[in-house]
Structure formats: C-alpha cells, structure tokens
Scaffold this active site. Structure first.
Site, PDB file in Angstrom:
ATOM      1  N   GLU A   1      17.395  -1.308  -0.004  1.00  0.00           N
ATOM      2  CA  GLU A   1      15.925  -0.843   1.065  1.00  0.00           C
ATOM      3  C   GLU A   1      16.409   0.177   2.081  1.00  0.00           C
ATOM      4  O   GLU A   1      15.550   0.973   2.500  1.00  0.00           O
ATOM      5  CB  GLU A   1      15.826  -2.385   1.482  1.00  0.00           C
ATOM      6  CG  GLU A   1      14.154  -2.152   2.148  1.00  0.00           C
ATOM      7  CD  GLU A   1      13.871  -3.798   2.302  1.00  0.00           C
ATOM      8  OE1 GLU A   1      14.842  -4.785   2.227  1.00  0.00           O
ATOM      9  OE2 GLU A   1      12.978  -4.025   2.868  1.00  0.00           O
TER      10      GLU A   1
ATOM     11  N   ASP B   1       8.227  -2.382  10.725  1.00  0.00           N
ATOM     12  CA  ASP B   1       7.908  -3.735  11.325  1.00  0.00           C
ATOM     13  C   ASP B   1       8.488  -3.971  12.591  1.00  0.00           C
ATOM     14  O   ASP B   1       7.906  -4.165  13.976  1.00  0.00           O
ATOM     15  CB  ASP B   1       8.490  -4.657  10.499  1.00  0.00           C
ATOM     16  CG  ASP B   1       7.904  -4.537   9.080  1.00  0.00           C
ATOM     17  OD1 ASP B   1       7.384  -3.419   8.902  1.00  0.00           O
ATOM     18  OD2 ASP B   1       8.169  -5.314   8.332  1.00  0.00           O
TER      19      ASP B   1
ATOM     20  N   ARG C   1      17.291  -8.659   9.308  1.00  0.00           N
ATOM     21  CA  ARG C   1      15.752  -8.706   9.419  1.00  0.00           C
ATOM     22  C   ARG C   1      15.178  -9.039  10.879  1.00  0.00           C
ATOM     23  O   ARG C   1      15.989  -9.093  12.002  1.00  0.00           O
ATOM     24  CB  ARG C   1      15.499  -9.999   8.329  1.00  0.00           C
ATOM     25  CG  ARG C   1      15.615 -10.079   7.074  1.00  0.00           C
ATOM     26  CD  ARG C   1      14.790  -9.063   6.399  1.00  0.00           C
ATOM     27  NE  ARG C   1      13.335  -9.431   6.568  1.00  0.00           N
ATOM     28  CZ  ARG C   1      12.238  -8.718   5.987  1.00  0.00           C
ATOM     29  NH1 ARG C   1      12.491  -7.463   5.455  1.00  0.00           N
ATOM     30  NH2 ARG C   1      10.991  -8.865   6.372  1.00  0.00           N
TER      31      ARG C   1
ATOM     32  N   SER D   1       0.707  -1.380  -0.124  1.00  0.00           N
ATOM     33  CA  SER D   1       0.029  -0.119   0.096  1.00  0.00           C
ATOM     34  C   SER D   1       0.793   1.286  -0.009  1.00  0.00           C
ATOM     35  O   SER D   1       0.875   2.025  -0.844  1.00  0.00           O
ATOM     36  CB  SER D   1      -0.939  -0.008   1.200  1.00  0.00           C
ATOM     37  OG  SER D   1      -1.744   0.900   1.249  1.00  0.00           O
TER      38      SER D   1
HETATM   39  C1  2M8 Z   1       8.447  -4.248   4.940  1.00  0.00           C
HETATM   40  O1  2M8 Z   1       7.138  -4.723   5.877  1.00  0.00           O
HETATM   41  C2  2M8 Z   1       6.909  -6.243   5.273  1.00  0.00           C
HETATM   42  C3  2M8 Z   1       5.557  -6.438   5.773  1.00  0.00           C
HETATM   43  O2  2M8 Z   1       4.535  -5.407   5.341  1.00  0.00           O
HETATM   44  C4  2M8 Z   1       7.781  -7.157   5.193  1.00  0.00           C
HETATM   45  O3  2M8 Z   1       8.918  -6.851   5.959  1.00  0.00           O
HETATM   46  O4  2M8 Z   1       7.516  -8.285   4.976  1.00  0.00           O
HETATM   47  C5  2M8 Z   1       8.452  -2.891   5.732  1.00  0.00           C
HETATM   48  O5  2M8 Z   1       9.468  -2.156   5.327  1.00  0.00           O
HETATM   49  C6  2M8 Z   1       7.108  -1.908   5.014  1.00  0.00           C
HETATM   50  O6  2M8 Z   1       7.274  -0.554   5.260  1.00  0.00           O
HETATM   51  C7  2M8 Z   1       7.154  -2.060   3.556  1.00  0.00           C
HETATM   52  O7  2M8 Z   1       6.036  -1.377   3.033  1.00  0.00           O
HETATM   53  C8  2M8 Z   1       7.368  -3.610   2.879  1.00  0.00           C
HETATM   54  C9  2M8 Z   1       7.478  -3.521   1.409  1.00  0.00           C
HETATM   55  O8  2M8 Z   1       8.574  -2.577   1.135  1.00  0.00           O
HETATM   56  O9  2M8 Z   1       8.384  -4.216   3.626  1.00  0.00           O
END
Ligand code: 2M8
Length: 454
Positions: free
Chosen positions: A412, A176, A211, A37
């Site tokens: 990232e 997260d 992570r 989103s």
């Molecule tokens: C990260 O979050 C997702 C879960 O929604 C994950 O770790 O699997 C976060 O950095 C989040 O802010 C971001 O929208 C997403 C996709 O880039 O990754």
C-alpha cells in the site's frame, strides 16, 4: 521491455486479477473489500492500456452508486462483505436518510478526488480495433453521468464561490491522516456525544502503529455521524462541518477532470467551453489562493477558519497534473521536490516522493499518510512533470514506481528511506500505476498520449 519489466508487468496484472470481482476491483482483498472511488479510477486507467472491457465494467460498476444529486460516493459497498469486514459499513452511513441516495446500492455519502473523467477519457482514447465502437458507446453513456458529477461538485462544494472546492471529511482527500489536518484539529475536538459507538477493524489486519490513531478515528467517525445527522444534506453540512478544507490535490485533480470532461465533450461533437471554463476557474483560484511563492509549492486552505495550512506535502505538487502552474512556476515546484524534504536527486538513500515533508517534526516514515511513499500520488506528480517536459525528476519517480514494488511487492505504501513496504499487500492502486507507466507511450513532448492537449 526488458525481462524485469515484463515480470513486473505480469505480477501487477495478477494483483488486479486477484482483486477482480467480476464487476470491479477491490483495493485489497483483506483490508478493503468494497469498491473505492479513486482506487477504481486508477484501476481503470491501468485497464485502459490492455483491457478496455474491464475498464468500462469497473467504471460502470462505480457509477451504479451515483446519487440522484450527482455525487459519486467514495465507497460502493459489496453486500457480501458488509458483516464486519470493514468499518464504517453501510449501517454507520445510513444513507436512506437522504432522498438523493440510490435505492439499489449501498454507499457512503462522502466523495474522493474526481479522477473519473480522466479515467473515462483514457478508456475511450486507448480503445483499439474491435473495442473502439463499444468505447464510443461507453463515452456517450458516461458523459451525462460525469456532467452531473461535476455539477454536484461545483454546485455543492464551493462554499464561498471562489472557484476552489472544499472537502468535508479527511477521507475525501484520499489521505486520511495527513499531518495537514492536524492544523484543523488544533481548533476542533469532538465532544464524547459527537462520537458514535464503533469498533475498528482496520488495525487488526495491519500493524496498528502504521494506521491512523484512535484519536483520529474519533474525528473520522464524528464526521460520519454529523453527515448522518444532517441527512447528508450538503447545504447543512457546509454550514455545520468543522472540517472544511480546500485541498491542493483535490482541486488539482478537479482542474484536470474538468479539462478532460471538455475533451470528452469535444470528442462527442458537443461544446467543451463550459467545462474548460470551470477548469480555468479552479486553476486561477489555485494560483491566487493556494500558491506559496516563498516555498515554491501549493498549500491547502482551511476554509472554515480562512487560514492557509502552512505545511508541505506531496499534495502540493499535484497541481502539475492539471497544468495549474505556469511553466516558470513548474520549474520552481520541481526545485522544491529536489530537496531534503522530498528526496533530492543525488540522494540514493531516499525514495521520491514522500507523502509529507521529511524535515517537519510531524513526519513519520511508516505511518500511513504521514510520510510514506504512495505510488498513486507519485503517479499524479510524475504525469504532471512529464507534461511540462521536466523529465529528470520524472525519471526519478518512474524509477521508484518500478523498483519499490520489485523490491518489496505491491504494498500500500513504502518507507522513503529504506524502501520497505507497509500496509496491506496486493494493493490495486500500486499495481495500476506500475502497469500504466510500463505500457503508456508518452509523446515526443513527454506528455501522456491519452491526455495531451488537443
Ligand atoms: C484509505 O482510506 C480508507 C477510507 O476511505 C481507509 O483507511 O479505510 C485511503 O488510503 C484512501 O485513499 C483509499 O482510497 C482507501 C482504499 O484504498 O484506503
């Protein structure tokens, strides 16, 4: 634009092209193969600068996943990638348990920061020439969807009617494993039967040390299971969720989004007042409940326990994005940015703005949201500082937005001390904010052209 900037711009556009599926842009081909989103909003804010059609397609694709109760889910799954490419997939969410879930899209049931109205507004505002008519139609089409989305948030996520909205999963913050949540976890440990069976895939493609830990994943998954057990019913979850947080970033973004929805209403000849009133309500509540005068920043609040989370993170500066602080307060906030905690201006060995307080023992330079520089959050702060005319520190952030990817690629996140890139590569949100800062023209008062007050 100099040669370096031109090359950077082209490379950033290639990142978004590589992630483009024909309907939306994935955050990263390898790590995040679905539509997220707030990532999509950032992608659209970048496309708004040079490809109106793509910006519209990206946002339309996301809203295909909108629920009947108005919520915009944090993930819209791509059916071609649901076989173990990402966890948790649709089977963990089992959204069919809710009568509100869309029948023709696979989604999660939680949300992310509401950058959508801002993205829609920018898409329309920057549309030029032959795209202007399409963009006007797009604005008309999106307005009722955005109204339902904001209605959902204000109706379902304001547990005590204070005006502040609460999140019910750390993933809803977009950050997260921020150390902010450790405060909440101190009084909540899920029992083994609360944690569903699951197998992580995220730490197979990115170094596990960068992570979130398994212990954190247990909590993430326990909250997914709780949502499923409650059939994703918000009223039930307001009562039962052990994680209920009034987050500074979530609310700052909301105050701006309400304001931008008001601007969309005005552009369409409708009454902006109800949306602006909501924006003020969030703003006032933030200044009343979240402002920490002694520390010069905005805290988040544990709404379940009624306590302030007394830790400084980059999120505490994002209310600038919505003009939440008074101009005097904004100067104080900027002073806090200019310290060892968040990289002072005269320290050449420090990249602004780290996601967490460098002076706190919970800080880590390379573990996901525990300290690394995330450029999308930096962009929110940058945009806010520019709106206040606080251009010195803003220039420092803008430099980081250009130079970190120049040195380490479109990663990232980045180590604030070495500038080394971490996490996945070819990351959409990083590319998006690079594009926006290179192409956006800000007006004489330093405000982003598409969002300056009218
Ligand atoms: C990260 O979050 C997702 C879960 O929604 C994950 O770790 O699997 C976060 O950095 C989040 O802010 C971001 O929208 C997403 C996709 O880039 O990754």
């Amino acid at each position: 634009m100099d040669d370096d900037a031109r090359r950077l711009l082209d490379a950033a556009k290639r990142v978004l092209d590589d992630g483009w599926t024909g309907a939306h842009t994935v955050p990263s081909r390898s790590q995040y193969p679905h539509q997220w989103s707030w990532d999509s909003c950032f992608h659209a804010i970048a496309y708004a600068q040079y490809d109106t059609h793509r910006a519209m397609t990206e946002l339309r694709s996301l809203f295909r996943g909108q629920w009947q109760d108005g919520r915009v889910p944090h993930i819209v799954f791509d059916p071609d990638h649901v076989d173990g490419d990402y966890m948790p997939g649709p089977e963990h969410w089992d959204t069919a348990r809710s009568k509100h879930a869309p029948r023709d899209a696979l989604t999660s049931s939680i949300v992310q920061p509401a950058v959508h109205a801002t993205a829609v507004f920018n898409t329309w505002f920057h549309a030029r020439d032959d795209h202007a008519r399409d963009a006007r139609g797009f604005l008309e089409e999106m307005f009722p969807k955005l109204v339902r989305w904001h209605d959902f948030l204000h109706r379902e996520r304001d547990p005590d009617g204070s005006g502040l909205l609460a999140i019910r999963h750390p993933w809803e913050s977009g950050r997260d494993n921020s150390p902010l949540w450790d405060d909440v976890y101190a009084s909540w440990r899920p029992s083994p039967e609360d944690v569903p069976a699951y197998e992580r895939v995220d730490s197979k493609r990115v170094d596990a040390d960068e992570r979130p830990t398994d212990e954190q994943y247990d909590r993430f998954m326990a909250l997914v299971k709780l949502s499923r057990d409650c059939s994703h019913d918000e009223r039930e979850l307001r009562r039962r969720s052990p994680f209920l947080v009034e987050d500074a970033l979530f609310n700052g973004v909301m105050a701006r989004a309400d304001h931008d929805l008001g601007r969309i209403a005005r552009a369409l000849g409708k009454d902006p007042a109800p949306f602006e009133a909501r924006s003020w309500r969030v703003t006032d509540a933030m200044n009343e409940r979240l402002w920490r005068g002694d520390r010069h920043f905005y805290a988040s609040r544990d709404a379940r326990r009624g306590t302030i989370i007394d830790l400084m993170s980059a999120a505490g500066f994002t209310p600038l994005f919505a003009n939440v602080p008074t101009p005097e307060r904004a100067v104080e906030v900027c002073g806090q940015l200019d310290t060892n905690s968040f990289c002072p201006r005269d320290d050449e060995d420090c990249w602004a703005v780290p996601s967490f307080d460098r002076e706190n023992p919970g800080y880590s330079a390379d573990r996901y949201w525990k300290g690394p520089v995330w450029l999308n959050v930096n962009w929110l702060i940058y945009d806010g500082l520019m709106r206040y005319g606080l251009t010195d520190y803003a220039a420092r952030i803008r430099r980081a937005i250009r130079e970190l990817p120049l040195g380490a690629g479109f990663r990232e996140y980045y180590d604030p001390e070495t500038g080394k890139g971490h996490g996945t590569d070819g990351f959409g949100m990083t590319a998006a904010v690079v594009i926006e800062t290179l192409l956006e023209t800000r007006d004489a008062r330093g405000r982003i052209a598409g969002t300056a007050d009218t």
